[in-house]
Every structure is written in structure tokens, then in C-alpha cells.
Design an enzyme around this catalytic site. Structure first.
Site, PDB file in Angstrom:
ATOM      1  N   CYS A 404      37.424  26.378  47.995  1.00 22.43           N
ATOM      2  CA  CYS A 404      36.186  25.513  47.505  1.00 22.43           C
ATOM      3  C   CYS A 404      35.121  25.840  47.986  1.00 22.43           C
ATOM      4  CB  CYS A 404      36.578  24.028  47.925  1.00 22.43           C
ATOM      5  SG  CYS A 404      36.918  23.818  49.879  1.00 22.43           S
ATOM      6  N   HIS A 448      36.807  19.163  51.559  1.00 21.01           N
ATOM      7  CA  HIS A 448      36.298  20.021  50.150  1.00 21.01           C
ATOM      8  C   HIS A 448      34.897  20.189  50.195  1.00 21.01           C
ATOM      9  CE1 HIS A 448      37.154  20.965  46.069  1.00 21.01           C
ATOM     10  NE2 HIS A 448      36.478  20.161  45.714  1.00 21.01           N
ATOM     11  N   ASP A 464      32.220  20.552  40.002  1.00 16.32           N
ATOM     12  CA  ASP A 464      33.061  21.142  41.223  1.00 16.32           C
ATOM     13  C   ASP A 464      33.732  22.273  40.582  1.00 16.32           C
ATOM     14  OD1 ASP A 464      35.121  21.617  43.078  1.00 16.32           O
ATOM     15  OD2 ASP A 464      35.902  19.622  43.172  1.00 16.32           O
TER      16      ASP A 464
END
Lengths: 651, 318
Positions: A404, A448, A464
Site C-alpha cells: 500500500c 494501510h 485507494d
């Protein structure tokens, strides 16, 4: 008082229990202190069988000096949790060597109680609570056994458990009603924080790898209504806007951004956030937190901050809305959101141009960039190859493998290259749902990083990029228990036999988590605010009212318990005696009262003298009664006869 | 049973806590009026422990420690009830003790009945040495309370204190009891060595002389108190029952133990000497009489006679 030391068996039990009480201190004691204590305990254990091996007075004095020296070298002082524990355990160890009389053993038991209780300053889990409860039962058993040696130990243990069970209602009443006040400031020596891993203030692709593997619980959120769907479960943490190309940190002066209230819409999610002890004052709220109460506040990055940080679990009530519009961007915010270290390289510019970064609407550029991630051979991995001096470019063009942080930072970098305000948001994503307790629990593994892009008329919008590469990462939490470094990453959508077992285990785990949640909600986190809220529901408001109620309940409970204990088994009269008492009652009406010390025979003589006409009946009744009660072979049939005769007896 | 009621004034009398209520001849049932309870030193320590934990909980705002502190406090409260229950309901009766010689130990028998279905695992009776006993459910028990019989006369048991610290040793429940129990203490026998006074047939000789010890006089049915050595064993063996040989005779003198003629300085020394002589005369099977300044026992022999002589010596005014 007896002055003899307890017998050997009891000594072993005592020393063993002291060991059990101190054992969990192992992780938080300096190794030297723990070693010192363990050595003394071992020595004392040997001394049970061989009393001659125990140190004499001079050696004891040397040991005392050694203990003091140890404390001195560890430089923890006297006050505070760690220092106090350290000092206490050392003293307990030394006291063990001087266990001569019953009074010494008693003191050791009391000290062991304190040693057991101080564990809770470090660890408050439910299993741990059960362990300490067990140790306390053993300590009570020891007190009982030391006070009356003739007991078998099992009976003393049973009595100890009975004691705990009987005291539990009293303790519960006190626990619920005793007003929880904050200790005065001068007493605030309990504010030491623990070293915990958590989200860091700095994002450097790679620094989250460790977190990704940690199963440690960060927080739980209990929802009043339905749970938010997985793709909305973004728990907002610090926002990173400043970068030097490698690291991302929070913008230097973001606190001075003008604060704005985002316009929220959609269905509200009301929930209670039960946060594990943190070392930072961050509270991870569901995007976008709108309603909250002190000590919470929302900073200019829409991150929740608490003003109270006490190294303990805390609970907060929040309301969040999944749809929001943060409104216009201030100039300072804008500057920070497009800041780049130097100008992008030609490769980057070429990529942005190819994806229509310069010539299309931002939404379009975002879409084509996400497509780029999806179509090109980008990989999601927790074990990315090492990146050199220019990590973003290396990631984008060479390695194309990362997690991430890599995706979020590269995404933001490219946005900024196209002059679109963007920033990295860190926090947690997803979490495991507990259907039984209707809550979500989020572990460190759910850490994250994602991106936010400021779009005209929409404000900050969440994107995202990781979801584009590994959508499962968003829909299913990472299965940490099955993950080992370098392995393929499993996401939890298991099926088949293995899946069934996993789901069974999960079920048990969920129930356990509910119990654990209750323990934390009702025991660990029962603070002043909760108490006030909870008791207000019963109309008890204010400390004074609580104390009054506490007094009343304690008195009532004590009276009830005392009655229950004292009259638990009302004596059942022997049937023969019962009938005889009836006979005596008949005579009492004639003024012939049997004296307490008077035997049945003497009484019969007296009755016969007073009522000679009934001599035969009196003799018969007394004879049968005596035989039933004191005879060698009482005949049960005689009871019937006795009954008949007494019934027929009319003086 | 207890006396029907206590006046308010008596109820708060301090001596009730230490010496117990007025002596009573009846069995005493231990109840809330008779049983007192106070924490022991360990109990105070335990209370301090609970307070300490409470303080830790307060400073660190730690709920599990609060819970533990409150649990200990609850246990402390409950210990009073449990300790009280160890004594409550017991019935205490006095027994009859046997006389002793001064300098010996008077043993007062006490009956402790447990008419309840509860085991009383630890009941202690104060004294030297301390007695500890476990009373099974529905049991009758007897123990002896020992007192040193320092001087002749009546020895009283005084206050007999039952106590228990069961189960945790945090509290001591006690019950001071007084009974009308008395044990007669004979004078301490003087050292042997001074010979008995000569047998006299003189003016002091009294009527029943023909039953003296010298010549066989005849047989009579054994009655309690006759010396064992006079039992006619041969007759007994032949099945004639227990017969006692009777001796009599003119030459057989009687022994008069006269206080005024007894050597010794002071009353007590003389009484000691007389006591020794009574024992020796009894041992020798003589007929002896006792003459004290205000009391006279005509010569006779046997255990009962011996006893009445010793009683007279014991109760001689100081």
C-alpha cells in the site's frame, strides 16, 4: 498464635504460589532483578528440605546489600510503576529468606497479593485476569491452611473458592458504585507509556512491512446499527503531505490550516471505539468523523485527536458519514498538497502525459492511472525488493512490486506531477467483523496507506490505488496467522474442507472475542464517564448518590449474606426428639417445664411425683424415647409407637 | 440457656468483654451476646493490604486492581461472619472436678457440645497449655481446663475463654465464660519423715473404739469407704459376696491428729504436716481422728473418712 513455621508441604505450596504470582512479571522486570528473585526463591525451596542451607544473619545482610545495589544500578528510582515493582519484588525475594514464623508467612502471602495485583498495571487481558484470580484463590487457601493445619489442602481450597464466590457480589457492588475519580495531579505517577508498535509518524515505503505481520489488536468498534461495508472501512490516521522523494511526513504547519467543517451526507454510522493503549494521541475514526465529544477533537486533516493519553484502553463515541464534501482548499493546504522535491524526471513526465495527466480532467487521469496499475504487471507483495535512491521511480518503472505505501506514495507523486493536489493518508483499512458482538476489530496487520485527491467542488476524495492491484486486500483482511515472510499472500476467502475448519475456529474465536470485548468494556474500561452514564440510567447521579447507594447495598448484601451463611442449614430435629418435645410441651402446660440440663429420666421422676396417676404413661414414653435416642439398637418402628403414645397422653 | 436479659448498664460493662458475664450454673449457649469479635494483627494487615491495593488502583486508575481490592475487602467483611459462626451455637456446660493437693494442677472438666450439623474445625481454649479441638457435627466433647492450685481451699476456674480465628486468621472471635465451678485444694502434704504421734488410749479416746485395727472382730458387708485391704478375699472367692473384716480390741489405740500438738511454724505448716499424717495413717490402715481448733472428726478409717479429714484441713480458716 502459633509461632512455628508451617510444615514442609505448606512451605512448598507457599513458595510455589509466590513463584506463580511473580512469574508474569518476567517481561517487565530488569533481567537482573528477576534473576535475583528467582535465585532467592530457588534457594528457599532447597531450604525447605535442608534448613541448614539457609543463609545465616550475616549472609542475609549481604544479600540485602546486594539487592539494594541491584536496585541502584538499574537506576529506576523508587517511585513509579516499574521502579515500585522492581523494589517490591526484590523485597519479596529477601523476605522469603526470612520465613521463620507464621507471621512471616502471612506477610509473604500479603506481599504476593500485591505482586499479583501489580501485574495488572502491565497487562489487563481476560486470560490474565483469570490467572491472577487463580493465584489469589491459592493465596487465600494458604491463609486458611496456615491458620488451621489439620485441614486437608483441598478443603482449604474449597473454602477459599467459597469465600471468593461469596465476596463477589460485594466486590461487584463496590466496583460498580464506588465513584471513579481521577487521581490528583501530584499523584500522577502512573503515566508511563509502553513501547508499542503502531502507525509511525513517517511513511517510508517499507516501514509498514512489520506492521503488516503483527496480529496485535489496535481497536474495536461496536456499531449501534449495521456495520459499514468493507470498502467503506477506512480508519483515518495521520495525513502525510510533505515528502522528500523517499519519506512522507505530516505537513509542517498543517495545524495552522483554517479548520473547516466538511458537509456530510448519507447514512450515519454510530459506534463506540474501544482503543487499545496507544503511545500517540491518534484516534482512528471511520472516514469521515462528524460527531464526537471531548476529549476528542478533529484536526485540520480531519484526523481525530484525543487530549487524554493515559496508556490505557479508552472508549470513544463517534458518528461518521461515508459521504462528505470537505469544501475549498486554503492556499497553505494547496501549496503543501502539490509540493514535490525538485522537478519530476522525464520518465515521469512522459508517463503522466501518456495517461492524460496534463490534458484531461483530474478524474480521467486518476482513472487511467488506476488502470495503468491494474493492466501493467504491478504486483502486491509484503516483501518488495529493496528500492534504491529514487524509490518512486524505481517502483513505477522497474520493480513494480510493493504494498500500500508504495502504491499510495507513487499515486500521490504522479498526481502532484500533474499539478493535482494530493496527499497520502495513513490509517487502518478493513478489520475483522464479529457478528456475535456486532463489532469490528482492527489489528496492526490492517495498517494501510491510501491517497486523497482534492477535486473541485468535491473536496478531498479518497482513492485507494492498492485496491486496483489487489482488490482482495480491501474486501478481505489479511490472514496473518497463515502468513510467513516470502510466501504468497492469502486473503481470507477460503473454501472447502480447510475453509470449514477455519470458519469453525473463527466462530469460536468470535465468541471468545465477544467475551473479551465485554471484559474490556465492562471491567477494563469502566471509567468515570462510563460509570456516570451507566448509573445515570438507574437515576444515580453524582458521587454522593453513588456512595449512598453503595452503603445501602453493602449493608443489605452483608445482612443477606450473613443470614444465608449463619442459617444456611437449619437444624433438622431428630424425629424422636421432635415427638418428645411435643410431650414436653403437653407437660409444660401443666406447669412442668423440663430444665435445660435435666435429663429425660430425671424429668420423668419429677413428673411422676407431680402426676402419680400418669406414672405408667410417662415411664413408657420416656423409655421408648431413651431407647430411640440413646439405646444401642434403636428400633425405627418405635417412632410410630412413641408418636401414638404421646398423642394419647393427656395429663 | 442464657439469663433472660441484660440491663443496658450491664450490656456495656467492659468486664463483659474480658471476664464474661456473671457465673451461671446452667449450660451456656454461645450467641451474639456471648461472642465478641475483633480483627487480629494479621487481620489488620489484611485490611491494610486491601487499602494498599485500592490506593494503587486509584493512582493508576486500574480497574482490575480495583476489583481485586474490593474482593479482598469483601472477604474481610465475610471473615467476621465465618469466624463468628465457628463459635455460635456451641453449648458449654461445667463438669465436676476432682480435688487436688496444693501445688498440683486443678483440672476443670468442661463439656462443649456442638448440637449443630456444622463442623467447627478450630476451637481453642485459652490457658497453659492452650487446648485446640475440632468439634464434629452433633458431638459432645469434654476438655479439661487446667489451673495451678497454688494454695489450699477452693480453687475457682475463673474466666474460661473460648476463641477461634478460623478460617482465615483475620479475626478472633472469643467468648469469656464463667461458671460456679470450684475444686477443693487440700494442703500440700509436708515431707515425709516426721513419725506419726503415738497411738493413744488416753482420755481423748472416744466411743466407737471397739472397731479398732488390732484384733479381728468379725465380718460385715462391704460398704463404700472400707479399706480395700480389709476385704475378705477368701470369702469373696467362695462366693459369699464382698465382706469386710472388722477389727477391734482393747489394746488397739486410736490415733489422734491434734492441730495443737503438731510440730510446725504457723498454721499452714501444721496443716501440711497433718495432711501428710492423714495420708500416712490412711496408708497404714489406722483409725485416726482429727482435732482442729474449731473442728473435730472422730476416729474412723476408710476413703470417705480420709476425704472428710482432708476437706476439713483444706477448709480450715486461714
Amino acid at each position: 498464635m502459633k509461632t512455628a513455621a508451617p510444615n514442609q508441604k505448606l512451605q512448598f505450596l507457599l513458595l510455589g504460589t509466590v513463584g506463580l504470582a511473580v512469574l508474569p512479571h518476567y517481561p517487565h522486570l530488569p533481567p537482573l532483578t528477576f534473576g535475583f528473585f528467582a535465585a532467592l526463591l530457588g534457594w528457599r525451596l532447597l531450604g525447605v528440605r535442608h534448613p541448614a542451607w539457609l543463609p545465616e544473619r550475616r549472609v542475609l545482610f549481604l544479600l540485602l546489600l546486594l539487592g539494594i545495589a541491584l536496585l541502584f544500578t538499574e537506576r529506576q528510582g523508587i517511585f513509579g510503576r516499574d521502579a515500585g515493582t522492581n523494589l517490591f519484588i526484590t523485597a519479596l525475594g529477601l523476605k522469603l529468606m526470612e520465613m521463620k514464623r507464621e507471621r512471616d508467612s502471612c506477610l509473604i502471602v500479603y506481599m504476593a497479593f500485591v505482586a499479583a495485583a501489580t501485574q495488572f498495571l502491565y497487562e489487563q487481558g481476560i486470560l490474565f485476569g483469570a490467572y491472577i484470580g487463580l493465584v489469589c484463590c491459592l493465596l487465600l487457601t494458604l491463609l486458611i491452611a496456615m491458620n488451621g493445619l489439620q485441614h486437608p489442602i483441598a478443603q482449604a481450597l474449597k473454602l477459599a473458592v467459597i469465600f471468593v464466590l461469596q465476596a463477589a457480589p460485594l466486590a461487584a457492588a463496590m466496583f460498580i458504585l464506588f465513584p471513579r475519580l481521577d487521581p490528583p495531579k501530584w499523584l500522577a505517577i502512573g503515566s508511563e507509556t509502553r513501547n508499542r508498535t503502531g502507525l509511525s509518524e513517517m511513511l517510508e515505503p517499507g516501514s509498514i512491512t512489520n506492521l503488516g505481520l503483527s496480529d496485535e489488536l489496535v481497536f474495536r468498534a461496536r456499531f449501534d446499527g449495521p456495520l459499514p461495508p468493507p470498502h467503506q472501512r477506512y480508519w483515518r490516521g495521520p495525513v502525510m503531505a510533505a515528502t522528500d522523494g523517499k519519506r512522507w511526513v505530516q505537513a509542517q504547519n498543517f495545524e495552522r490550516y483554517p479548520k473547516s467543517n466538511p458537509q456530510v451526507s448519507g447514512r450515519p454510522y454510530r459506534y463506540t471505539l474501544l482503543l487499545e493503549p496507544q503511545e500517540k494521541n491518534w484516534v482512528f475514526a471511520l472516514d469521515m468523523p462528524a460527531e464526537f465529544s471531548p476529549p476528542l477533537s478533529r484536526n485540520a486533516n480531519f484526523q481525530m485527536i484525543t487530549s487524554e493519553l493515559h496508556g490505557q484502553r479508552a472508549a470513544y463515541k463517534l458518528t461518521s458519514y461515508p459521504d462528505y464534501n470537505t469544501g475549498p482548499l486554503s492556499s497553505a493546504e494547496y501549496r503543501d498538497a502539490i509540493q514535490l522535491p525538485g522537478t519530476p524526471s522525464a520518465r515521469v513526465k512522459e508517463l503522466v502525459a501518456r495517461l492524460h495527466g496534463y490534458d484531461a480532467a483530474p478524474e480521467l487521469f486518476i482513472k487511467s492511472l488506476l488502470n495503468h496499475f491494474r493492466r501493467e504487471n504491478f504486483r502486491y507483495t509484503l516483501e518488495p525488493p529493496k528500492l534504491d535512491a529514487n524509490p518512486i521511480e524505481s517502483f513505477l518503472f522497474d520493480t513494480r512490486a510493493g504494498f500500500c505505501s508504495h502504491y499510495a506514495s507513487a499515486f500521490v507523486y504522479l498526481m502532484r506531477a500533474a499539478q493535482i493536489p494530493a496527499r497520502v493518508v495513513t490509517g487502518y483499512q478493513g478489520g475483522e467483523t464479529n457478528e456475535v458482538g456486532n463489532f469490528i476489530q482492527v489489528r496492526q496487520a490492517d495498517a494501510h496507506a491510501w491517497a486523497e485527491v482534492w477535486l473541485d467542488r468535491r473536496g478531498w476524495v479518497r482513492y485507494d490505488p492498492t485496491a486496483a492491484v489487489a482488490p482482495e486486500r480491501i474486501e478481505y483482511p489479511l490472514d496473518v496467522s497463515r502468513l510467513s515472510p516470502g510466501e504468497t499472500i492469502y486473503f481470507e476467502s477460503a473454501s472447502g474442507e480447510f475453509g470449514k475448519i477455519v470458519s469453525l475456529l473463527k466462530q469460536a474465536g468470535l465468541i471468545w472475542d465477544t467475551v473479551d470485548y465485554g471484559w474490556q468494556r465492562w471491567i477494563i474500561n469502566y471509567n468515570g464517564t462510563h460509570q456516570a452514564n451507566f448509573l445515570a440510567g438507574f437515576g444515580i447521579k453524582g458521587s454522593r448518590a453513588m456512595l449512598n447507594w453503595l452503603g445501602a447495598i453493602l449493608i443489605a448484601a452483608t445482612v443477606m449474606l450473613s443470614l444465608a451463611i449463619l442459617y444456611r442449614r437449619r437444624r433438622k430435629l431428630d424425629p424422636a426428639l421432635r415427638i418428645y418435645v411435643r410431650f414436653c410441651g403437653k407437660l409444660a402446660r401443666k406447669g412442668l417445664v423440663k430444665g435445660t440440663g435435666e435429663g429425660a429420666k430425671d424429668f420423668a421422676e419429677r413428673v411422676k411425683a407431680a402426676l402419680p396417676e400418669h406414672a405408667g404413661e410417662v415411664d413408657g414414653i420416656t423409655g421408648i424415647f431413651m431407647n430411640l435416642r440413646y439405646g444401642k439398637r434403636p428400633d425405627p418402628k418405635d417412632i410410630e409407637q412413641l408418636k401414638r403414645r404421646v398423642a394419647a397422653f393427656k395429663p | 440457656m442464657n439469663a433472660p436479659g441484660l440491663k443496658m448498664k450491664d450490656r456495656f460493662r467492659l468486664s463483659r468483654f474480658v471476664f464474661g458475664e456473671k457465673a451461671s450454673p446452667d449450660p451456656i449457649t454461645l450467641n451474639h451476646r456471648r461472642i465478641f469479635i475483633l480483627p487480629t494483627l494479621s487481620g489488620l494487615g489484611f485490611a491494610f493490604l486491601a487499602v494498599l491495593l485500592f490506593f494503587i488502583a486509584f493512582v493508576y486508575n486500574n480497574n482490575p486492581v480495583y476489583l481485586l481490592a474490593f474482593l479482598l475487602a469483601g472477604i474481610f467483611f465475610l471473615a467476621t461472619v465465618h469466624t463468628f459462626r465457628t463459635l455460635a451455637g456451641l453449648v458449654i456446660r461445667e463438669g465436676h472436678g476432682k480435688p487436688v493437693f496444693a501445688g498440683g494442677t486443678a483440672a476443670f472438666p468442661i463439656h462443649i457440645d456442638n448440637p449443630t450439623p456444622l463442623l467447627r474445625p478450630q476451637v481453642r481454649i485459652e490457658g497453659q497449655p492452650e487446648t485446640e479441638l475440632a468439634l464434629p457435627p452433633d458431638s459432645r466433647n469434654q476438655i479439661f481446663v487446667h489451673r495451678t492450685a497454688a494454695r489450699r481451699g477452693w480453687c475457682e476456674a475463673g474466666t474460661i475463654t473460648l476463641y477461634s480465628t478460623f478460617p482465615l486468621g483475620l479475626f478472633r472471635a472469643w467468648s469469656p465464660l464463667r461458671f460456679n465451678m470450684k475444686i477443693l485444694v487440700y494442703p500440700q502434704p509436708a515431707e515425709a519423715g516426721v513419725p506419726l504421734p503415738p497411738l493413744s488410749a488416753g482420755p481423748n479416746r472416744e466411743g466407737t473404739g471397739h472397731q479398732g485395727s488390732d484384733e479381728f472382730y468379725g465380718l460385715k458387708n462391704y460398704s463404700a469407704g472400707d479399706p480395700v485391704r480389709r476385704i475378705h478375699w477368701k470369702a469373696y472367692a467362695k462366693g459369699y459376696g464382698v465382706l469386710s473384716k472388722q477389727y477391734g480390741g482393747g489394746s488397739g489405740g486410736e490415733l489422734w491428729l491434734d492441730f495443737d500438738e503438731t510440730p510446725g511454724r504457723g498454721t499452714e505448716e501444721r496443716l501440711s504436716r497433718l495432711c501428710r499424717w492423714v495420708l500416712e495413717a490412711d496408708q497404714a490402715g489406722l483409725r485416726y481422728g482429727l482435732r482442729l481448733p474449731d473442728h473435730r472428726i472422730v476416729p474412723a478409717d476408710g476413703a470417705l473418712h480420709r476425704q472428710s479429714c482432708l476437706e476439713a484441713l483444706a477448709l480450715h480458716p486461714l
